[in-house]
Design a protein around this motif. Sequence first.
Motif, PDB file in Angstrom:
ATOM      1  N   GLU A   1     -72.002  33.068  13.242  1.00 34.88           N
ATOM      2  CA  GLU A   1     -72.342  32.673  11.694  1.00 34.88           C
ATOM      3  C   GLU A   1     -73.590  33.081  11.477  1.00 34.88           C
ATOM      4  O   GLU A   1     -74.651  32.362  11.483  1.00 34.88           O
ATOM      5  CB  GLU A   1     -72.269  31.113  12.122  1.00 34.88           C
ATOM      6  CG  GLU A   1     -70.845  30.517  12.549  1.00 34.88           C
ATOM      7  CD  GLU A   1     -70.317  29.212  12.450  1.00 34.88           C
ATOM      8  OE1 GLU A   1     -70.284  28.790  11.155  1.00 34.88           O
ATOM      9  OE2 GLU A   1     -70.766  28.389  13.330  1.00 34.88           O
ATOM     10  N   PRO A   2     -73.808  34.197  10.911  1.00 35.82           N
ATOM     11  CA  PRO A   2     -74.928  34.787  10.576  1.00 35.82           C
ATOM     12  C   PRO A   2     -75.530  34.168   9.379  1.00 35.82           C
ATOM     13  O   PRO A   2     -76.649  33.892   9.383  1.00 35.82           O
ATOM     14  CB  PRO A   2     -74.736  36.317  10.220  1.00 35.82           C
ATOM     15  CG  PRO A   2     -73.101  36.646  10.056  1.00 35.82           C
ATOM     16  CD  PRO A   2     -72.746  35.414  11.044  1.00 35.82           C
ATOM     17  N   GLU A   3     -74.713  33.473   8.554  1.00 37.24           N
ATOM     18  CA  GLU A   3     -75.207  32.869   7.261  1.00 37.24           C
ATOM     19  C   GLU A   3     -75.843  31.622   7.622  1.00 37.24           C
ATOM     20  O   GLU A   3     -76.978  31.235   7.288  1.00 37.24           O
ATOM     21  CB  GLU A   3     -74.144  32.508   6.311  1.00 37.24           C
ATOM     22  CG  GLU A   3     -73.405  33.794   5.709  1.00 37.24           C
ATOM     23  CD  GLU A   3     -72.166  34.603   6.598  1.00 37.24           C
ATOM     24  OE1 GLU A   3     -71.852  33.897   7.673  1.00 37.24           O
ATOM     25  OE2 GLU A   3     -71.636  35.510   6.459  1.00 37.24           O
ATOM     26  N   LYS A   4     -75.176  30.748   8.665  1.00 36.86           N
ATOM     27  CA  LYS A   4     -75.854  29.410   9.108  1.00 36.86           C
ATOM     28  C   LYS A   4     -76.794  29.939   9.917  1.00 36.86           C
ATOM     29  O   LYS A   4     -77.895  29.122   9.718  1.00 36.86           O
ATOM     30  CB  LYS A   4     -74.645  28.966   9.764  1.00 36.86           C
ATOM     31  CG  LYS A   4     -73.578  28.148   8.801  1.00 36.86           C
ATOM     32  CD  LYS A   4     -72.699  27.409   9.463  1.00 36.86           C
ATOM     33  CE  LYS A   4     -71.659  26.854   8.788  1.00 36.86           C
ATOM     34  NZ  LYS A   4     -70.637  26.122   9.327  1.00 36.86           N
ATOM     35  N   THR A   5     -77.091  30.978  10.442  1.00 35.21           N
ATOM     36  CA  THR A   5     -78.331  31.283  11.407  1.00 35.21           C
ATOM     37  C   THR A   5     -79.390  31.542  10.281  1.00 35.21           C
ATOM     38  O   THR A   5     -80.666  31.315  10.664  1.00 35.21           O
ATOM     39  CB  THR A   5     -77.836  32.639  12.279  1.00 35.21           C
ATOM     40  OG1 THR A   5     -76.993  32.382  13.021  1.00 35.21           O
ATOM     41  CG2 THR A   5     -79.307  33.054  12.898  1.00 35.21           C
TER      42      THR A   5
END
Length: 541
Positions: A394-398
């Motif tokens: 989940e790169p966006e949430k990271t």
Amino acid sequence: MNSPMNSYSHGTSGTSLLGDTIGANLDRAVAAWPDREALVDVPSGRRWTYAQFAADIDELAYALLASGVAKGDRVGIWAINCPEWVLVQYATARIGAVMVNINPAYRTHEVEYVLKQAGISVLFASVSHKTSDYRAMVDQVRGKCPELREVVYIGDPSWDALLSRGTGDEPYPELSCDDPINIQYTSGTTGFPKGATLSHHNILNNGYFVGESITYTEQDRVCIPVPFYHCFGMVMGNLAATSHGACMVIPAPSFDPAATLKAVQQERCTSLYGVPTMFIAELNLPDFASYDLSSLRTGIMAGSPCPVEVMKRVVAEMHMAEVSICYGMTETSPVSLQTRRDDDLEHRTGTVGRVLPHLEVKVVDPATGMTQPRGTAGELCTRGYSVMLGYWNEPEKTAEAIDTGRWMHTGDLAVMREDGYVEIVGRIKDMIIRGGENIYPREIEEFLYTHPRIADVQVVGVPHERYGEEVLACVIPRDPADPLTLEELRAFCEDRLAHYKIPTLLQIMDAFPMTVSGKVRKIELRERAVRLGRPGADSSN
């Protein structure tokens, strides 16, 4: 140098960070203390010395390799506290598999999500516990999880069948301390939880320095009634113990106050863990005074603020003169701040300690990101070795949680004192904005705790047409037969709190909705209040 003006602090230390993998660190403990006890399971009476512990870990690790589990593969564990949980933790670390912790309270909808999201290929599970039939739930979801190829039940023939595959000939893969080793799903208040991905370096060092702060040695015996699936159990408990040659003591499969005190007495534990509600339950046992707790010297209390009177009793009646308060979050492995063994009562109950070695913390204005002056509330951020690799897939949430400077934004509102100790005053999303005024629920809660008829209180904001939000006090009375009225509550606050902070609504409750890790679910209190309409009369200014 730490600035006396800004809310920034970093932890200096003459002790270096560990550059080990978890397996290499365990090898050092085994070499130093092969005959000392490493693990005791009080319910079953089973015991392991460090040499026996390492041998059983290797047996399981070789069996996993023979079963086709490779470095980087995800291995799930959905189980209550038991020795096998600990063996899986260290065996997966040995071979570089990523252990995925699954909350034992999860049901089919949640476990299916985790199995799919993490891509779990092998799952270890309890057979059953209390109202949970894990085998039946796995059977329900297994067909929907194509990557799940094997399920091993603890205490079942499938465990022995797995162990029988290992030959000891399979070479362990080469590992780096920066490899991902653990995924822990954070309890999201909205939507599905996110999988915080942690490395050997993250969790081994955090466990080690938490243990250093309370001066663990190979002489210590740590009673761990908190769940292993949470960082509190597996990092602050297990890894703090093994990195110092100490002994892990399992009092029961899940928290039981009498079993906990029995384990402390029987095993002569020197350290005891728990959230404040656990310590309260132990202190309130009718036969509390009959337990011999004189072996205790320290322990850790975390998860929520500790009331002063509870802390006094823990120190005086449980012999825990060196008890420590910890603050952290799963995404930071977990501990960033901790009180020290010689801190006074006020620092142990009014703050969550100061920054740990090799870490940085700062308090920033949530709107601008600028560091606040000391004594001013803002969002607590932390940076250093403990910050997770990211949320699994989940790169966006990271990116929402970790900024470009590698600061982890906690979402907690905090104040850094002049001496560097930090007070947590609430969650950013818990902050109440009434008519343009920022209200911190923790401040009102601390004040209302002083009311002689209030046993516990939580303050939340609920929608209001004119002011945006208004203040609701959810109160558990000391005597259920004699609950407070809203008028009495407001009269108690009059001239002692600013008018806009005085609750305009009151709800009398028997208990608060809690997460399994001991935190009050304020979002549920808010939702319940909205659903029920306006609890109590409105006499707002």
